[in-house]
Design an enzyme around this catalytic site. Structure first.
Site, PDB file in Angstrom:
ATOM      1  N   GLU A 128       0.822  -1.217   0.000  1.00 27.15           N
ATOM      2  CA  GLU A 128       0.000   0.000   0.000  1.00 27.15           C
ATOM      3  C   GLU A 128       0.853   1.263   0.000  1.00 27.15           C
ATOM      4  OE1 GLU A 128      -3.344   0.464  -0.228  1.00 27.15           O
ATOM      5  OE2 GLU A 128      -3.523  -1.680  -0.660  1.00 27.15           O
ATOM      6  N   ASP A 129       1.711   1.403  -0.996  1.00 26.75           N
ATOM      7  CA  ASP A 129       2.547   2.585  -1.155  1.00 26.75           C
ATOM      8  C   ASP A 129       3.540   2.802  -0.026  1.00 26.75           C
ATOM      9  OD1 ASP A 129       1.820   3.463  -3.632  1.00 26.75           O
ATOM     10  OD2 ASP A 129       0.044   4.497  -2.896  1.00 26.75           O
ATOM     11  N   GLY A 130       3.976   1.738   0.565  1.00 26.09           N
ATOM     12  CA  GLY A 130       5.034   1.869   1.562  1.00 26.09           C
ATOM     13  C   GLY A 130       6.377   1.695   0.867  1.00 26.09           C
TER      14      GLY A 130
END
Lengths: 600, 376
Positions: free
Chosen positions: A217-219
């Site tokens: 998740e966009d980490g």
């Protein structure tokens, strides 16, 4: 007969509009009339519009005559030799600025090859349809416009070397990157705009892979050694300022170490960094609650009997102190005067910001993410050559967003870094991908940019080949240290007795309307009550008149100011906000009577 | 069986008992039958809503949350023979607000046997469509010199509609007062009965009046479109007039529907209106590819219709009828409600949710519902 308007005002008519418009344009090109003028003829409404006003969007185009560009090789050579400058081109009528309405009359060719007799203008470069920061996005022609726009926005938020004179400036909320680098993959605009003098990112090794789930998740996963080598390290600057205000009656604020008698005196420890002038000394390390500038103000209301009251004649403490959860080092102290001639003290605080979990990083392609974990180098995957990535970016961020330029930059960056040169990634005019791949192959790497990686924790070979290379990464100014917030107990508002709002005031986290609905939907009635208990009060109510009664603490009994002492007074638990509403209704002449039910 | 039926008469709804009876195999022993009834009852009770369940709020959330995903743009078709219909969120808002006048009133008219197979369908459609004088005229002009209105008839249209020119003349002279009408070769000349001081303005007004003069068909039906749907011809109309359409012999009144809920309430009553709210809302939701349990929509529809009238969920409709002053004040226009409550000396018994949240008392749903009673 066509009507002619200047800036929307009717001024007359012309017989032959097309000829007239052409004539005016010729005169503009020969500098007889100002080049800021734009003229257009609208066939449908049969009107000639002349625009001279400020604030129109205009862009430069090369003038074309008889299918030939007026900007010849000759002029270009002169330009290279600095015999000519930009303004000369405009004066000579080789280049002109069109506004949106004149653009409607123009027929613009994209490139010199496609010029025909009908064309009136030639695009200077396709790049000038972008803004300054958008044209800094490499390979932007390979990516959706929304993402390119996002990448352009990211660059504006990047922490970098924003100005060279930052040590003598006092800016609010700015950061300076410690080791800024010039990007390996550049665009033409980098040279033109002298972006190399104020870079805002670093070239780092990026691997595109999922690793232990900390980059979902966009980490992003960051290599701890990279941080220790200085990646993304920055300083955060924030001013604290105080002014000696003048009040009516000759009273003034005073910047000094406050006296112990002063109203609202903190504890002595809080003033420990102040020097005799009441100002903190540079390089002192301050923490939450420490006073930065000591200041006292005259008493607030000075009128009537108060003048004879000794107690109220005491000055008020109004020092500037470090707020809740803040820390830093005093960087710079400045004492001046402001416009009104009042003494003004400004202190600049500095705080070293080492990347931590929750800080935001982004590439130049609208691919932003938050640090999910910082892994020690030993746990990072490594290539056969022993290279560990600095950042691990998740492959799941690619297919839905279709940021092909992100992938291209990675391979271009890798080629550039390995061959020790800058790569041109100018939008529409970049080095071809094939050439980069060939060069990469000749450097002894796999031409598609992938490499065999070994799991750093187990040492096993990863089954898939991992896409790894160099990219220009930006650290964005949104840092958790400025945003982290929580509250258990804390300050409340005076009027409603509800918790204050916002991080700055150590406020509560609101349980809103929709959250409330959730509790109701689950039938969790008593939990709901408990959540809304923040302003709970117990109010004595007179059962006779139904209004709020008074509890006399000395006599330990309650009475009603309306009905006297002989009435039944019961304690009722209410939200203070409701009690306030009752009071407000009363103030408007409405009698809100509470009728109490039997308790059992 | 009969004994058991009697025993369970008050415990299970009739329909379920009937269903059990219908689906029983031929040979069932008494103990088996008993077991069946016992289990059905158990299942029935399990699927009932618990006391204190916030059905209204759950319905609101169950409709509201998928509602955020609804696409705002209605798909309009490039075809000619298709009408633009309000769908999606605007349509749901329209229904739930209980609007008096909806944006695109429509009817679907189902037909009796010979017509539903496509026979004489065009003629029937023309019969239903309301025809105005304007539709029959090729040209409408004012003769300034004579102060008359000259009307040129469109013979083709007249043939289509199937009306005699004498009838048109009659309708005009009946429909508009104080005029004389004269037939000419290709139309009529209409002259206001002379008072001597007619202005051109008045003549113009008369012309506009004549234009909108209703000649034949059914009022308010602006357009008709025969469509074949599932092997059967139906007539889709824009504009509704349920009452008059229902009177036609050629149509099937049991299936003919309008999408104007207020009209259905007037013509067919609340129960029909209730059902049509459910149908209309569900149609939109299905259209958008969302999945909402009908029971939530039924809940909304029941609430809107419970007074016997169709009331919208607005401050003028159902919310305005809440018993609690505080609940009304917390919805919209608080000052108005508090002021009126003060003037009338209203009481609030704090029986629903919002009032109790405001006063920080346990709300009487779920765990807040049961209370203890003490024996004296």
């Amino acid at each position: 007969m066509s009507e002619v308007y200047i800036d929307g005002k009717f001024i007359g008519t012309v017989e032959n509009p097309e000829e007239f418009v052409q004539q005016v344009r010729e005169e503009r090109r020969s500098s007889k009339i100002p080049d800021g003028l734009n003229i257009s003829y609208n066939k449908v409404s049969d009107e000639v519009q002349i625009e001279l006003s400020n604030g129109r969007a205009r862009r430069p185009l090369i003038v074309v005559k008889d299918g030939k560009s007026l900007l010849t090789e000759d002029t270009l050579k002169k330009l290279q030799k600095n015999e000519l400058v930009w303004s000369d081109l405009i004066k000579q009528g080789l280049v002109e600025y069109l506004d949106t309405s004149e653009e409607e009359n123009a027929y613009v060719a994209f490139s010199e090859e496609e010029l025909t007799k009908e064309h009136t203008h030639l695009e200077i470069t396709p790049l000038d349809m972008f803004s300054l920061s958008t044209s800094l996005v490499p390979f932007a022609n390979h990516t959706l416009s929304t993402r390119v726009h996002g990448g352009s926005k990211s660059q504006k938020q990047a922490v970098g070397f924003y100005t060279a004179n930052f040590p003598v400036r006092i800016d609010t909320d700015v950061s300076v990157l410690h080791n800024p680098q010039v990007p390996v993959v550049q665009s033409m605009v980098y040279d033109i705009s002298e972006s190399d003098k104020h870079p805002a990112g670093q070239n780092i090794v990026v691997a595109i892979l999922s690793y232990e789930g900390y980059n979902m998740e966009d980490g992003v996963i960051i290599n701890k050694s990279a941080i220790e080598y200085g990646m993304g390290r920055s300083s955060y600057f924030r001013p604290a300022s105080a002014e000696e205000l003048r009040y009516s009656g000759g009273l003034v604020d005073e910047i000094s170490i406050p006296d112990k008698e002063v109203k609202g005196y903190r504890i002595e420890k809080d003033y420990r960094f102040l020097e005799d002038d009441g100002i903190i000394h540079p390089e002192s390390k301050v923490k939450e609650g420490d006073v930065v500038i000591g200041k006292t103000s005259p008493p607030r209301f000075l009128s009537g009997m108060d003048e004879y009251n000794l107690a109220s004649n005491v000055r008020r403490e109004s020092s500037i102190a470090m707020k809740h959860g803040e820390q830093g080092t005093v960087d710079f102290v400045m004492i001046t005067e402001n416009e009104e001639g009042n003494k003004l003290v400004q202190v600049r605080l500095r705080d070293l910001r080492i990347p931590e979990i929750g800080d935001k990083f982004a590439s130049r392609h609208g691919q932003k993410g938050v640090v999910g974990i910082i892994l020690p180098e030993t746990d990072m995957p490594f290539t056969a050559r022993g290279v560990t990535p600095d950042i691990i970016f998740s492959p799941h961020g690619i297919p839905s967003r279709m940021t092909v330029s992100h992938l291209l930059e990675l391979i271009a960056g890798k080629t550039g870094a390995l061959s020790g040169r800058y790569v041109d990634g100018t939008t529409f005019n970049s080095e071809p991908e094939e050439a980069l791949r060939e060069e990469l192959l000749s450097l002894g790497f796999r031409e598609d940019g992938t490499e065999t990686l070994y799991n750093g924790m187990t040492g096993r070979v990863m089954k898939a080949k991992i896409y790894i290379g160099d990219m220009y990464y930006l650290r964005l100014k949104h840092m958790v240290a400025n945003k982290l917030h929580s509250r258990a107990r804390g300050p409340i508002q005076l009027l409603t007795r509800q918790p204050t709002e916002g991080r700055a005031k150590e406020g509560g986290l609101r349980l809103g309307e929709m959250e409330k609905d959730c509790f109701v939907a689950h039938g969790a009635s008593l939990l709901l009550k408990e959540r809304f208990d923040s302003d709970r009060t117990i109010v004595p109510i007179c059962e006779e008149c139904g209004l709020v009664a008074v509890y006399d603490r000395f006599k330990n009994r309650s009475y009603c100011p309306m009905c006297g002492e002989d009435t039944e007074v019961s304690n009722v638990e209410l939200s203070y906000a409701f009690k306030l509403m009752l009071d407000e209704l009363k103030s408007m002449g409405v009698y809100p009577r509470l009728e109490l039910k039997e308790k059992y | 069986m009969q004994e058991l039926k009697k025993e369970y008469k008050d415990l299970l709804p009739e329909k379920i008992i009937q269903e059990i009876e219908d689906s029983l195999p031929e040979k069932v022993s008494k103990t088996q039958l008993k077991e069946i009834f016992k289990r059905v009852l158990e299942e029935y009770e399990n699927s009932q809503v618990d006391p204190g369940e916030s059905v209204g709020l759950i319905a609101a959330e169950s409709i509201g949350e998928p509602g955020t995903q609804m696409t705002l743009n209605t798909f309009h078709f490039a075809g000619v023979a298709e009408m633009n219909v309000t769908t999606g969120l605007p349509r749901i808002i329209e229904i739930v607000d209980g609007r008096e006048k909806i944006k695109t009133p429509m009817m679907e008219i189902f037909l009796q046997k010979p017509y539903s197979e496509g026979e004489k369908i065009k003629e029937l459609a023309m019969k239903i469509k309301s025809t105005l004088l304007e539709d029959l005229a090729k040209e409408f002009s004012i003769n300034i010199g004579e102060l008359t209105i000259e009307l040129q008839l469109d013979r083709e249209v007249i043939k289509q509609v199937g009306i005699r020119e004498e009838t048109i003349q009659k309708t005009i002279s009946q429909g508009v007062k104080s005029i004389t009408i004269k037939k000419t070769e290709d139309g009529f000349i209409i002259r206001p009965r002379a008072k001597g001081n007619e202005s051109l303005n008045e003549l113009y007004k008369l012309k506009e009046k004549l234009r909108a003069l209703f000649i034949t068909g059914i009022k308010n039906i602006q357009q008709v479109l025969p469509v074949k749907r599932k092997g059967e011809w139906i007539i889709v109309t824009s504009g509704t007039n349920l009452k008059d359409v229902m009177k036609l012999k050629e149509i099937d009144p049991t299936r003919t529907i309008s999408n104007d809920i207020k009209e259905i309430r007037k013509v067919l009553g609340v129960e029909a209106a209730r059902q049509s709210i459910i149908n209309e809302v569900y149609k939109v939701i299905e259209d958008q590819g969302l999945n909402i349990n009908v029971r939530h929509i039924m809940m909304v529809s029941d609430t809107m219709c419970m007074t016997g009238e169709v009331k919208g969920i607005t401050r003028y409709g159902i919310v305005g009828e809440k018993a609690s002053v505080l609940a009304r004040a917390s919805f919209e226009t608080p000052i108005k409600h508090l002021l009126n409550a003060a003037i009338q000396g209203e009481e609030d018994h704090l029986i629903s949710v919002i009032e109790n949240v405001m006063l920080n008392q346990p709300v009487p749903t779920g765990t807040g519902l049961p209370t203890l009673k003490m024996k004296r």
